[in-house]
Write a protein that holds these residues in place. Structure first.
Motif, PDB file in Angstrom:
ATOM      1  N   SER A 270     -18.349   4.541  -4.903  1.00 29.51           N
ATOM      2  CA  SER A 270     -17.715   3.529  -4.050  1.00 29.51           C
ATOM      3  C   SER A 270     -16.853   2.578  -4.875  1.00 29.51           C
ATOM      4  N   MET A 271     -17.350   2.150  -6.037  1.00 36.57           N
ATOM      5  CA  MET A 271     -16.560   1.289  -6.927  1.00 36.57           C
ATOM      6  C   MET A 271     -15.277   1.992  -7.360  1.00 36.57           C
ATOM      7  N   VAL A 272     -15.420   3.249  -7.740  1.00 36.23           N
ATOM      8  CA  VAL A 272     -14.250   4.011  -8.175  1.00 36.23           C
ATOM      9  C   VAL A 272     -13.246   4.128  -7.044  1.00 36.23           C
ATOM     10  N   ASN A 273     -13.729   4.416  -5.852  1.00 38.32           N
ATOM     11  CA  ASN A 273     -12.851   4.580  -4.699  1.00 38.32           C
ATOM     12  C   ASN A 273     -12.076   3.303  -4.403  1.00 38.32           C
ATOM     13  N   SER A 274     -12.682   2.165  -4.674  1.00 40.80           N
ATOM     14  CA  SER A 274     -12.029   0.882  -4.401  1.00 40.80           C
ATOM     15  C   SER A 274     -11.071   0.449  -5.503  1.00 40.80           C
ATOM     16  N   HIS A 275     -11.438   0.685  -6.756  1.00 41.84           N
ATOM     17  CA  HIS A 275     -10.719   0.073  -7.878  1.00 41.84           C
ATOM     18  C   HIS A 275      -9.736   0.996  -8.596  1.00 41.84           C
ATOM     19  N   LEU A 276      -9.940   2.293  -8.503  1.00 39.49           N
ATOM     20  CA  LEU A 276      -9.060   3.222  -9.214  1.00 39.49           C
ATOM     21  C   LEU A 276      -7.883   3.606  -8.322  1.00 39.49           C
ATOM     22  N   LYS A 277      -6.666   3.500  -8.856  1.00 37.79           N
ATOM     23  CA  LYS A 277      -5.455   3.817  -8.105  1.00 37.79           C
ATOM     24  C   LYS A 277      -4.615   4.823  -8.886  1.00 37.79           C
ATOM     25  N   ILE A 278      -3.888   5.641  -8.148  1.00 39.55           N
ATOM     26  CA  ILE A 278      -2.986   6.625  -8.751  1.00 39.55           C
ATOM     27  C   ILE A 278      -1.591   6.382  -8.214  1.00 39.55           C
ATOM     28  N   VAL A 279      -0.629   6.209  -9.126  1.00 35.16           N
ATOM     29  CA  VAL A 279       0.757   5.947  -8.743  1.00 35.16           C
ATOM     30  C   VAL A 279       1.671   6.901  -9.505  1.00 35.16           C
ATOM     31  N   SER A 280       2.625   7.476  -8.806  1.00 31.60           N
ATOM     32  CA  SER A 280       3.569   8.397  -9.442  1.00 31.60           C
ATOM     33  C   SER A 280       4.541   7.632 -10.324  1.00 31.60           C
ATOM     34  N   TRP A 281       4.838   8.197 -11.505  1.00 32.91           N
ATOM     35  CA  TRP A 281       5.849   7.598 -12.381  1.00 32.91           C
ATOM     36  C   TRP A 281       7.250   7.708 -11.773  1.00 32.91           C
ATOM     37  N   SER A 282       7.421   8.610 -10.822  1.00 35.30           N
ATOM     38  CA  SER A 282       8.769   8.835 -10.276  1.00 35.30           C
ATOM     39  C   SER A 282       8.782   8.693  -8.766  1.00 35.30           C
ATOM     40  N   ASP A 283       7.998   7.764  -8.228  1.00 37.18           N
ATOM     41  CA  ASP A 283       7.935   7.571  -6.782  1.00 37.18           C
ATOM     42  C   ASP A 283       9.227   6.926  -6.298  1.00 37.18           C
ATOM     43  N   PRO A 284      10.063   7.658  -5.554  1.00 37.59           N
ATOM     44  CA  PRO A 284      11.351   7.089  -5.130  1.00 37.59           C
ATOM     45  C   PRO A 284      11.208   6.024  -4.059  1.00 37.59           C
ATOM     46  N   ASP A 285      10.059   6.001  -3.372  1.00 28.30           N
ATOM     47  CA  ASP A 285       9.880   5.056  -2.266  1.00 28.30           C
ATOM     48  C   ASP A 285       9.125   3.799  -2.671  1.00 28.30           C
ATOM     49  N   GLY A 286       8.604   3.775  -3.885  1.00 25.91           N
ATOM     50  CA  GLY A 286       7.809   2.628  -4.298  1.00 25.91           C
ATOM     51  C   GLY A 286       8.286   2.060  -5.613  1.00 25.91           C
ATOM     52  N   GLU A 287       7.578   1.063  -6.098  1.00 29.24           N
ATOM     53  CA  GLU A 287       7.911   0.466  -7.377  1.00 29.24           C
ATOM     54  C   GLU A 287       7.535   1.426  -8.503  1.00 29.24           C
TER      55      GLU A 287
ATOM     56  N   TYR B  88      -1.304  -1.448  -2.763  1.00 32.13           N
ATOM     57  CA  TYR B  88      -1.945  -0.169  -3.041  1.00 32.13           C
ATOM     58  C   TYR B  88      -2.724   0.306  -1.830  1.00 32.13           C
ATOM     59  N   LYS B  89      -3.052   1.594  -1.848  1.00 32.83           N
ATOM     60  CA  LYS B  89      -3.956   2.107  -0.826  1.00 32.83           C
ATOM     61  C   LYS B  89      -5.285   1.348  -0.905  1.00 32.83           C
ATOM     62  N   LYS B  90      -5.882   1.191   0.282  1.00 40.49           N
ATOM     63  CA  LYS B  90      -7.138   0.448   0.338  1.00 40.49           C
ATOM     64  C   LYS B  90      -8.194   1.101  -0.537  1.00 40.49           C
ATOM     65  N   SER B  91      -8.124   2.397  -0.668  1.00 37.07           N
ATOM     66  CA  SER B  91      -9.064   3.106  -1.514  1.00 37.07           C
ATOM     67  C   SER B  91      -8.367   4.298  -2.145  1.00 37.07           C
ATOM     68  N   LEU B  92      -8.991   4.845  -3.164  1.00 35.61           N
ATOM     69  CA  LEU B  92      -8.409   5.962  -3.894  1.00 35.61           C
ATOM     70  C   LEU B  92      -8.149   7.148  -2.977  1.00 35.61           C
ATOM     71  N   THR B  93      -9.135   7.469  -2.135  1.00 30.29           N
ATOM     72  CA  THR B  93      -9.020   8.645  -1.272  1.00 30.29           C
ATOM     73  C   THR B  93      -8.296   8.346   0.031  1.00 30.29           C
ATOM     74  N   GLY B  94      -8.028   7.058   0.299  1.00 34.13           N
ATOM     75  CA  GLY B  94      -7.379   6.706   1.555  1.00 34.13           C
ATOM     76  C   GLY B  94      -8.335   6.631   2.724  1.00 34.13           C
ATOM     77  N   ARG B  95      -9.631   6.598   2.459  1.00 32.54           N
ATOM     78  CA  ARG B  95     -10.635   6.555   3.515  1.00 32.54           C
ATOM     79  C   ARG B  95     -11.937   6.006   2.921  1.00 32.54           C
ATOM     80  N   PRO B  96     -12.869   5.595   3.745  1.00 29.61           N
ATOM     81  CA  PRO B  96     -14.117   5.011   3.218  1.00 29.61           C
ATOM     82  C   PRO B  96     -14.984   6.004   2.469  1.00 29.61           C
ATOM     83  N   THR B  97     -14.918   7.260   2.808  1.00 28.65           N
ATOM     84  CA  THR B  97     -15.823   8.214   2.189  1.00 28.65           C
ATOM     85  C   THR B  97     -15.572   8.346   0.690  1.00 28.65           C
TER      86      THR B  97
END
Length: 993
Positions: free
Chosen positions: A185-202, A221-230
């Motif tokens: 649960s901690m990992v799902n909340s705190h860990l984020k993945i962002v593309s180095w070449s995301d054209p739509d984001g920073e 950022y997404k609310k969680s890593l997986t995009g859902r509570p699970t």
């Protein structure tokens, strides 16, 4: 049926079975008829192949509705979509192994749907297959506020220069330090993945820059890593912090830098967590290049720790300027420019954790050896110093090979588009203390204190360091106090950090580094350092590294050219700075599905095995200077080696120290070889190798052939080597890259060229074994079986990185102790004839050594330097510029017949200057030669347009007492063949020098 297949089937048909496909929690049973999939009614004669192709290509474009994971499986299964359907419906892609009980509801039975040989499916028509559909976008992508729970974490792996490479559909394995054991649960909340070449984001770096200026910077950022509570697909476990950290499941292993780990423990980060994330559970994470963040209370803790560490732990000198926001950034390097003031907001120094997700089973690599980033070259490039102070002569600064510019040029070559990662084998820098414009900064601050802001704004690099004298003063250091006053710590590491960060943003490929011996050098040394009372060169190759002759290098640097500030310059605490800034791992193993790479750092010490002076004392003497890694292999490195071998994957090893490397004196032509009599011996075929536990690694090369390729640098000389057993003898042999087929059944042992300094070359003993070549990268291409299929040299296109023929000739002359000509003299003339001459004829008698070089002399110019300027006199043949080497041989001698053909006034001026320089203590006569060659390699590899300039002595000699005739003779001025006459330079050009 094996356990793996049973788990697949259980996973597929039980409750929440479809989480693994598209990352959402699904309704309870019956899963086989829920709304998250579509039905396909099989037609008679269908095959899985035809069904898959029908669904992908039909008119209704059903493929657009299919889950993103279908695309991943299509890629990961070698573009065979049928495998996806087999896995999706039956839990296995092995056709004959089906759990028919689970599949009966599809309309299957064993008698009618499987072939007699039990190898293929057989459809009668009417059976039902299913495929998943794309779901509506959920709230996981909404913009949200700060993560408010307080769970500080520090990602050890992947790190800035030890990234992670994961197979499509595989698992990400991380090592995270925290204050407590992490939960999914901690990992799902705190860990984020962002593309180095995301054209739509920073961009990743923009996010870091924003966070420096905003205490709540990590928004959006997404609310969680997986995009859902699970938390399905996330697992956590604690790992003991030890000298060697083993992750058997991922095939990774690490030797962490103990000093760094200790500093993190002091702030409470004492629990090491292994976090594993199944990519199948992450929505919309396709193949690509990403960065991982651990967000805590709106910030990434590592950013703050790293910025504070730069100051508190003496990583960067305190006078290195920060951004106006109070944080450190790197500077942007533009090719062949001064870059130390170009602080860039797109290059913040922060915590980065690159991740490459790829469907390739084997990665291609670009291997670099010996960058030697050195900031003082960016200043020396501004120097207006010249060997001959004439308008037609280039400044020395304009000739310099700036290693930093060359490295950046190489990293962004188009020929590297098909490589997947960069491996850098140490010697990232030359030494830790290097030039920083402290004098100019102090002057600017003084002007501002005096209220002279406009003057301060106008004070720039090129107008402050505007004379060779000022540059001499800025770079010349002779002791430790002098160094600390003019130089700063960590300058070149910041430069390289910025180049790698720019590579991440623009090229989107990971960079792995290990350390070399220079990464532990604390203090600088001159451009031609001397030992034993100035008699012996400690490193004779530095001028050639810069693409300069000895005279040019010394003149551009100044009077402290020979300085050796600290003879015991290797300091392990300096190397620790690399680990604190680039990677916390001194040695490591990283594995993919079918491959592993192992990187070895240099170790804790060095020894120069060859301390026997060579050459003729003060004017030619030099030492061997390729140290061995006397502290490697360590027991921890051996442990990593044993671990990776037992994984039974294709292994790529890279290090700075060599496995094999033939000395420069051994020509590469003809595949030279020698017998290995002992694993412990040091000889001319393993220059710069490691000293300890040699048998432990060589047994995997000689006996077991467990290593596919071993890459190293250190020698600055490209070569492919192999160790083979012939009868009872173990033979070490050298090959060219094009001969890789000759070693296809052996471990390929590769030494790459230097990638910053000019590289060494010796194929047939050319230039008395002092040949040169352009810095390069080695491109390593693997075939589908994980075997090295090709090695390719990718050369720098930086114009100043192409070796000058003049430099090779200078080393041939000074180090090789060869001469160009037996005599350079005019015809004999009486005094009366001299008064009426319209031309003076010269005869140059060349040595046989020079003739054997296959060099053509295209132009000879005599320069006479006076207090009122410098005059130029070009030798001609039959009234035309000298174009060819005329061979009118007598015995073993060769001659050039040339005329100095000007009007009588110029001839008289020439004779007057000749007489003026006779016996002068500060004679200012110079010769300038432009050479070329008919030899293809010399024409192609060398810059033949840049002249070889040197100081000459002139004499007027009487040929016979009774004839009344005399002649003019030129000789090379041996007193200045290396060391310029600084006094004469200042006398004749006081405004410049």
């Amino acid at each position: 049926m094996d356990n793996t297949e049973l788990l697949w089937i259980k996973k597929l048909f039980e409750e929440n079975s479809f989480d693994w496909v598209y990352g959402y929690t699904l309704p309870k049973k019956p899963c086989l008829s829920d709304k998250y999939k579509k039905r396909y009614i099989v037609k008679a004669g269908d095959t899985l192949e035809s069904i898959a192709n029908d669904i992908v290509g039909n008119k209704e474009n059903l493929y657009a509705d299919i889950s993103p994971k279908f695309k991943n499986y299509q890629k990961s299964s070698n573009n065979e979509p049928w495998k996806f359907f087999a896995e999706y419906n039956y839990g296995t892609s092995v056709q004959a192994k089906i759990n028919w009980v689970c599949c009966e509801s599809h309309g299957f039975n064993e008698n009618s749907n499987i072939s007699p040989d039990k190898k293929t499916y057989k459809f009668n028509g009417g059976e039902v297959l299913y495929y998943p559909i794309r779901q509506p976008i959920l709230s996981g992508t909404e913009k949200i506020g700060i993560v408010t729970t307080d769970v500080p974490g520090y990602i050890l792996f992947p790190s800035f220069a030890t990234p992670s490479i994961v197979q499509s559909g595989g698992k990400i394995s991380l090592m995270i330090l925290s204050k407590e054991a992490l939960t999914p649960s901690m990992v799902n909340s705190h860990l984020k993945i962002v593309s180095w070449s995301d054209p739509d984001g920073e961009s990743v770096c923009k996010i870091k820059d924003i966070s420096f200026n905003d205490p709540e910077g990590y928004k959006g950022y997404k609310k969680s890593l997986t995009g859902r509570p699970t938390t399905a697909g996330i697992s956590c476990s604690t790992v003991e912090i030890s000298e060697t950290i083993i992750d058997k499941e991922a095939g990774n292993a690490f030797v962490p830098d103990i000093e760094l780990i200790s500093s993190l423990k002091k702030i409470g980060l004492s629990t090491l967590n292994k976090v594993c994330i199944d990519l199948c559970y992450l929505n919309d994470i396709a193949d690509g290049f990403y960065n991982l963040f651990w967000i805590n209370l709106g910030q990434e803790l590592e950013d703050k720790i790293l910025q504070q560490r730069l100051v508190d732990e003496n990583i960067l000198g305190k006078r290195i300027q920060k951004h106006s926001n109070g944080y450190y950034y790197s500077w942007e390097v533009e090719e062949n420019s001064f870059y130390l003031e170009n602080i860039s907001e797109s290059l913040p120094i922060a915590g980065y954790h690159p991740l490459l997700i790829t469907n390739k089973e084997y990665c291609n690599y670009a291997h670099l050896g010996d960058l030697h980033c050195v900031s003082r070259l960016s200043l020396l490039k501004l120097s207006k110093a010249k060997v001959i102070d004439h308008d037609n002569i280039d400044t020395i600064g304009s000739l310099i090979n700036d290693y930093v510019s060359t490295v950046k040029n190489l990293l962004f070559q188009k020929e590297l588009e098909d490589v997947d990662a960069f491996l850098i084998s140490g010697d990232l820098i030359d030494f830790m203390y290097n030039f920083y414009p402290v004098q100019m900064i102090e002057e600017r601050e003084k002007l501002r204190r005096e209220g002279k802001n406009e003057d301060a704004d106008r004070l720039a690099f090129d107008n402050y360091y505007n004379t060779p004298g000022k540059i001499w003063d800025a770079v010349g250091v002779n002791n430790r106090d002098d160094t600390r006053e003019k130089y700063e710590l960590g300058v070149d590491l910041v430069t390289l950090y910025g180049i790698i960060l720019e590579l991440y943003q623009k090229v989107n490929k990971p960079v792995f580094i290990v350390t070399g011996n220079h990464d532990a050098y604390e203090y600088p040394y001159g451009v031609s350092p001397r030992v034993l009372f100035g008699q012996i060169k400690a490193n004779a190759g530095i001028p050639a590294d810069m693409n300069l002759t000895f005279h040019e290098a010394i003149l551009v640097y100044g009077k402290y050219f020979d300085a050796v500030i600290n003879t015991g310059n290797f300091s392990p605490k300096m190397m620790s700075i690399v680990y604190k800034l680039f990677t916390p791992m001194t040695d490591y193993v990283i594995s993919g599905k079918k491959w592993s790479m192992i990187g070895f750092g240099w170790g804790s010490s060095e020894v120069i095995q060859d301390m026997i002076p060579r050459g003729q004392g003060k004017w030619g003497g030099f030492l061997g200077h390729l140290p061995t890694a006397s502290g490697s292999l360590t027991q921890k490195q051996v442990e990593l080696m044993n671990f990776v071998v037992n994984l039974n994957k294709k292994i790529t090893l890279f290090s700075h120290f060599t496995i094999l490397s033939f000395e420069q004196s051994i020509s590469s032509g003809g595949n030279p070889s020698g017998k290995l009599t002992s694993f412990a011996e040091f000889n001319k075929r393993n220059a710069g190798t490691f000293e300890l536990q040699r048998r432990e690694i060589l047994k995997y090369i000689v006996d077991d052939q467990k290593i596919e390729i071993a890459l190293s640098g250190h020698a600055h000389r490209r070569g492919l080597y192999a160790i083979s057993t012939i009868g009872k003898d173990v033979i070490e042999q050298m090959f060219s890259f094009s001969e890789i087929d000759k070693v296809k059944n052996s471990t390929k042992i590769v030494v790459s060229d230097s990638s910053g300094p000019i590289s060494k070359y010796n194929e047939k003993g050319e230039f008395a074994n002092n040949g040169l070549c352009t810095p390069s990268i080695t491109k390593v291409i693997y075939n589908d079986n994980g075997e090295v299929a090709a090695l390719e040299k990718i050369s720098s296109t930086n114009a100043n990185a192409k070796p000058r023929l003049a430099v090779a000739l200078d080393y041939w002359y000074i180090i090789g102790e060869k001469n160009f000509f037996e005599s350079f003299r005019s015809k004999e003339y009486t005094e009366r004839e001299l008064k009426n001459l319209s031309k003076i004829e010269f005869e140059i008698e060349l040595t046989e050594d020079f003739w054997n070089l296959e060099i053509i002399c295209e132009k000879i110019v005599i320069f006479a330097q006076g207090l009122n300027g410098c005059d130029e006199y070009q030798l001609m043949i039959q009234g035309k510029p000298l174009q060819v080497l005329i061979n009118s041989s007598k015995k073993k001698y060769f001659y050039i017949n040339a005329d100095l053909a000007y009007n009588e006034k110029n001839i008289r001026l020439f004779l007057k200057q000749i007489k003026k320089n006779l016996g002068e203590e500060m004679s200012c006569m110079y010769l300038s030669f432009i050479y070329n060659s008919n030899a293809a390699r010399i024409k192609d590899e060398y810059n033949c347009k840049s002249p070889y300039n040197f100081k000459a002595q002139v004499s007027w000699k009487i040929s016979g007492f009774f004839t009344g005739k005399s002649f003019i003779a030129f000789e090379r001025d041996n007193a200045c063949k290396e060391i310029p006459d600084f006094k004469a330079k200042s006398k004749h050009n006081p405004k410049i020098y």
